[in-house]
Write an enzyme that holds these catalytic residues in place. Sequence first.
Site, PDB file in Angstrom:
ATOM      1  N   LYS A  13       0.836  -1.217   0.000  1.00 25.66           N
ATOM      2  CA  LYS A  13       0.000   0.000   0.000  1.00 25.66           C
ATOM      3  C   LYS A  13       0.865   1.259   0.000  1.00 25.66           C
ATOM      4  O   LYS A  13       0.664   2.164  -0.801  1.00 25.66           O
ATOM      5  CB  LYS A  13      -0.921   0.036   1.241  1.00 25.66           C
ATOM      6  CG  LYS A  13      -1.834  -1.151   1.399  1.00 25.66           C
ATOM      7  CD  LYS A  13      -2.689  -1.045   2.657  1.00 25.66           C
ATOM      8  CE  LYS A  13      -1.918  -1.092   3.963  1.00 25.66           C
ATOM      9  NZ  LYS A  13      -1.271  -2.377   4.246  1.00 25.66           N
ATOM     10  N   ARG A  88      -9.694   1.256   8.549  1.00 26.53           N
ATOM     11  CA  ARG A  88      -9.358  -0.137   8.857  1.00 26.53           C
ATOM     12  C   ARG A  88     -10.391  -0.800   9.746  1.00 26.53           C
ATOM     13  O   ARG A  88     -10.242  -1.990  10.056  1.00 26.53           O
ATOM     14  CB  ARG A  88      -8.010  -0.181   9.588  1.00 26.53           C
ATOM     15  CG  ARG A  88      -6.817  -0.263   8.673  1.00 26.53           C
ATOM     16  CD  ARG A  88      -5.553  -0.097   9.529  1.00 26.53           C
ATOM     17  NE  ARG A  88      -4.504  -0.921   9.044  1.00 26.53           N
ATOM     18  CZ  ARG A  88      -3.301  -0.459   8.662  1.00 26.53           C
ATOM     19  NH1 ARG A  88      -3.007   0.808   8.737  1.00 26.53           N
ATOM     20  NH2 ARG A  88      -2.398  -1.259   8.224  1.00 26.53           N
ATOM     21  N   ARG A 127      11.606  -5.104   5.118  1.00 22.31           N
ATOM     22  CA  ARG A 127      11.258  -3.682   4.929  1.00 22.31           C
ATOM     23  C   ARG A 127      12.197  -2.785   5.732  1.00 22.31           C
ATOM     24  O   ARG A 127      12.530  -3.062   6.874  1.00 22.31           O
ATOM     25  CB  ARG A 127       9.810  -3.435   5.368  1.00 22.31           C
ATOM     26  CG  ARG A 127       9.436  -1.963   5.398  1.00 22.31           C
ATOM     27  CD  ARG A 127       7.974  -1.707   5.324  1.00 22.31           C
ATOM     28  NE  ARG A 127       7.164  -2.476   6.272  1.00 22.31           N
ATOM     29  CZ  ARG A 127       5.834  -2.545   6.225  1.00 22.31           C
ATOM     30  NH1 ARG A 127       5.168  -1.898   5.284  1.00 22.31           N
ATOM     31  NH2 ARG A 127       5.167  -3.272   7.108  1.00 22.31           N
ATOM     32  N   ARG A 160      11.310  -1.252  11.276  1.00 25.11           N
ATOM     33  CA  ARG A 160      10.224  -0.978  12.213  1.00 25.11           C
ATOM     34  C   ARG A 160      10.164  -2.063  13.285  1.00 25.11           C
ATOM     35  O   ARG A 160      10.315  -3.242  12.978  1.00 25.11           O
ATOM     36  CB  ARG A 160       8.884  -0.930  11.448  1.00 25.11           C
ATOM     37  CG  ARG A 160       8.668   0.358  10.687  1.00 25.11           C
ATOM     38  CD  ARG A 160       7.525   0.284   9.714  1.00 25.11           C
ATOM     39  NE  ARG A 160       6.309  -0.346  10.251  1.00 25.11           N
ATOM     40  CZ  ARG A 160       5.171  -0.457   9.583  1.00 25.11           C
ATOM     41  NH1 ARG A 160       5.080   0.014   8.346  1.00 25.11           N
ATOM     42  NH2 ARG A 160       4.127  -1.044  10.125  1.00 25.11           N
ATOM     43  N   ARG A 171      -0.824  -8.385  13.649  1.00 25.28           N
ATOM     44  CA  ARG A 171      -1.371  -7.386  12.718  1.00 25.28           C
ATOM     45  C   ARG A 171      -2.264  -8.049  11.662  1.00 25.28           C
ATOM     46  O   ARG A 171      -3.282  -7.490  11.256  1.00 25.28           O
ATOM     47  CB  ARG A 171      -0.227  -6.597  12.075  1.00 25.28           C
ATOM     48  CG  ARG A 171       0.428  -5.653  13.084  1.00 25.28           C
ATOM     49  CD  ARG A 171       1.846  -5.300  12.720  1.00 25.28           C
ATOM     50  NE  ARG A 171       1.957  -4.637  11.444  1.00 25.28           N
ATOM     51  CZ  ARG A 171       3.043  -4.684  10.660  1.00 25.28           C
ATOM     52  NH1 ARG A 171       4.099  -5.395  11.028  1.00 25.28           N
ATOM     53  NH2 ARG A 171       3.057  -4.034   9.534  1.00 25.28           N
TER      54      ARG A 171
HETATM   55  P1  ADP Z   1       2.206  -1.817   3.231  1.00 24.14           P
HETATM   56  O1  ADP Z   1       2.183  -0.295   3.209  1.00 24.14           O
HETATM   57  O2  ADP Z   1       1.012  -2.423   2.564  1.00 24.14           O
HETATM   58  O3  ADP Z   1       2.427  -2.365   4.598  1.00 24.14           O
HETATM   59  P2  ADP Z   1       4.790  -1.547   1.819  1.00 24.14           P
HETATM   60  O4  ADP Z   1       4.478  -0.721   0.620  1.00 24.14           O
HETATM   61  O5  ADP Z   1       5.515  -0.880   2.928  1.00 24.14           O
HETATM   62  O6  ADP Z   1       3.446  -2.275   2.352  1.00 24.14           O
HETATM   63  O7  ADP Z   1       5.606  -2.829   1.309  1.00 24.14           O
HETATM   64  C1  ADP Z   1       6.083  -3.810   2.235  1.00 24.14           C
HETATM   65  C2  ADP Z   1       7.495  -4.238   1.828  1.00 24.14           C
HETATM   66  O8  ADP Z   1       7.419  -4.981   0.591  1.00 24.14           O
HETATM   67  C3  ADP Z   1       8.433  -3.054   1.550  1.00 24.14           C
HETATM   68  O9  ADP Z   1       9.729  -3.419   1.981  1.00 24.14           O
HETATM   69  C4  ADP Z   1       8.380  -2.884   0.031  1.00 24.14           C
HETATM   70  O10 ADP Z   1       9.612  -2.358  -0.498  1.00 24.14           O
HETATM   71  C5  ADP Z   1       8.133  -4.307  -0.461  1.00 24.14           C
HETATM   72  N1  ADP Z   1       7.274  -4.368  -1.652  1.00 24.14           N
HETATM   73  C6  ADP Z   1       6.222  -3.553  -1.968  1.00 24.14           C
HETATM   74  N2  ADP Z   1       5.658  -3.901  -3.148  1.00 24.14           N
HETATM   75  C7  ADP Z   1       6.354  -4.975  -3.600  1.00 24.14           C
HETATM   76  C8  ADP Z   1       6.270  -5.801  -4.775  1.00 24.14           C
HETATM   77  N3  ADP Z   1       5.325  -5.595  -5.718  1.00 24.14           N
HETATM   78  N4  ADP Z   1       7.157  -6.807  -4.901  1.00 24.14           N
HETATM   79  C9  ADP Z   1       8.100  -7.033  -3.936  1.00 24.14           C
HETATM   80  N5  ADP Z   1       8.234  -6.298  -2.815  1.00 24.14           N
HETATM   81  C10 ADP Z   1       7.384  -5.278  -2.637  1.00 24.14           C
HETATM   82  P1  ADP Z   2       1.003  -1.872   7.625  1.00 25.65           P
HETATM   83  O1  ADP Z   2       0.454  -1.335   6.355  1.00 25.65           O
HETATM   84  O2  ADP Z   2       2.256  -2.647   7.448  1.00 25.65           O
HETATM   85  O3  ADP Z   2      -0.023  -2.568   8.465  1.00 25.65           O
HETATM   86  P2  ADP Z   2       0.962   0.838   8.737  1.00 25.65           P
HETATM   87  O4  ADP Z   2       2.169   1.670   8.673  1.00 25.65           O
HETATM   88  O5  ADP Z   2      -0.171   1.164   7.846  1.00 25.65           O
HETATM   89  O6  ADP Z   2       1.459  -0.662   8.545  1.00 25.65           O
HETATM   90  O7  ADP Z   2       0.415   0.813  10.219  1.00 25.65           O
HETATM   91  C1  ADP Z   2       1.294   0.574  11.313  1.00 25.65           C
HETATM   92  C2  ADP Z   2       0.504   0.600  12.616  1.00 25.65           C
HETATM   93  O8  ADP Z   2      -0.096   1.899  12.808  1.00 25.65           O
HETATM   94  C3  ADP Z   2      -0.666  -0.372  12.697  1.00 25.65           C
HETATM   95  O9  ADP Z   2      -0.261  -1.674  13.082  1.00 25.65           O
HETATM   96  C4  ADP Z   2      -1.528   0.313  13.783  1.00 25.65           C
HETATM   97  O10 ADP Z   2      -0.945   0.126  15.078  1.00 25.65           O
HETATM   98  C5  ADP Z   2      -1.375   1.777  13.427  1.00 25.65           C
HETATM   99  N1  ADP Z   2      -2.405   2.194  12.441  1.00 25.65           N
HETATM  100  C6  ADP Z   2      -2.195   2.563  11.144  1.00 25.65           C
HETATM  101  N2  ADP Z   2      -3.355   2.875  10.530  1.00 25.65           N
HETATM  102  C7  ADP Z   2      -4.337   2.677  11.469  1.00 25.65           C
HETATM  103  C8  ADP Z   2      -5.765   2.819  11.466  1.00 25.65           C
HETATM  104  N3  ADP Z   2      -6.436   3.207  10.350  1.00 25.65           N
HETATM  105  N4  ADP Z   2      -6.426   2.550  12.605  1.00 25.65           N
HETATM  106  C9  ADP Z   2      -5.792   2.180  13.722  1.00 25.65           C
HETATM  107  N5  ADP Z   2      -4.464   2.006  13.796  1.00 25.65           N
HETATM  108  C10 ADP Z   2      -3.729   2.264  12.686  1.00 25.65           C
END
Ligand code: ADP
Ligand code: ADP
Length: 215
Positions: A13, A88, A127, A160, A171
């Site tokens: 995302k 969420r 990541r 992280r 999560r």
């Molecule tokens: P989210 O915001 O949904 O948690 P991220 O965009 O931070 O996900 O991506 C999670 C990890 O996977 C990051 O280290 C990112 O560089 C990697 N990643 C994202 N998209 C891809 C993809 N299409 N193929 C391989 N790795 C990816």
């Molecule tokens: P990922 O996409 O890998 O789950 P994010 O960076 O979006 O990670 O979120 C990291 C953390 O921030 C979540 O595990 C939660 O603790 C908090 N968080 C993010 N977005 C929300 C939301 N919409 N509602 C509640 N908590 C959130």
Amino acid sequence: MHIILMGPPGAGKGTQAALLAEQEQIPHISTGDIFRANMGQGTPLGKLAKQYVDAGKFVPDDVTNAMVKDRLAQDDCKKGFILDGYPRTADQAQALAGMLADLSLSLDGVVKIDVPDPLLVERAEGRRVCRNCGATYHVKFNPPAVPGVCDKCGGELYQRSDDTAEKLQVRLTEYHQQTAPVLEYYQSKGLVKTVDGDQPMASVTAAIKKAVAKV
Ligand code: ADP
Ligand code: ADP
Ligand code: ZN
């Protein structure tokens, strides 16, 4: 383009939102990024969020909703926005509907980025995030030119504390239990487009653009 990106932790995302925000010149609103920035600066919001974020749990809805309401009210959101990681929960989806109605904004689509759970562990563990600008890398799939250093700003990359296999399970459980009703809600409105997230990053971006393009 007024869209929401949904998907499990590690689906891509943040990566896709950053690419689309740059290409479309619209704001990328990531609740996770806002919480982490506040945690890094030790603000009252950051101190409150930290106990939840570090545990892999959702921050309470009232806190999260108020934060997004402030951000969406800013002028730059009129021409578009990419919501990443919000809403969420069902309560957040209801709150967002109210905010958008108040601002006379509507949603073009809700994109669900699909990645099978077993692939998410490697994505999360590899990541790395820039302490300075929040840019995201992956040690294997999207490495920076110099290990540990941000290509964009030269900042230090860190892992992280919630990106461990154990925290990812918490999560993922939160996601499957609390976020499933949000998807159902948007599905009932005919807004959900599903995109395969298990392909190269640029292909995912192209698929998202195609999915939300107005015909
Ligand atoms: P989210 O915001 O949904 O948690 P991220 O965009 O931070 O996900 O991506 C999670 C990890 O996977 C990051 O280290 C990112 O560089 C990697 N990643 C994202 N998209 C891809 C993809 N299409 N193929 C391989 N790795 C990816
Ligand atoms: P990922 O996409 O890998 O789950 P994010 O960076 O979006 O990670 O979120 C990291 C953390 O921030 C979540 O595990 C939660 O603790 C908090 N968080 C993010 N977005 C929300 C939301 N919409 N509602 C509640 N908590 C959130
Ligand atoms: Zn940086």
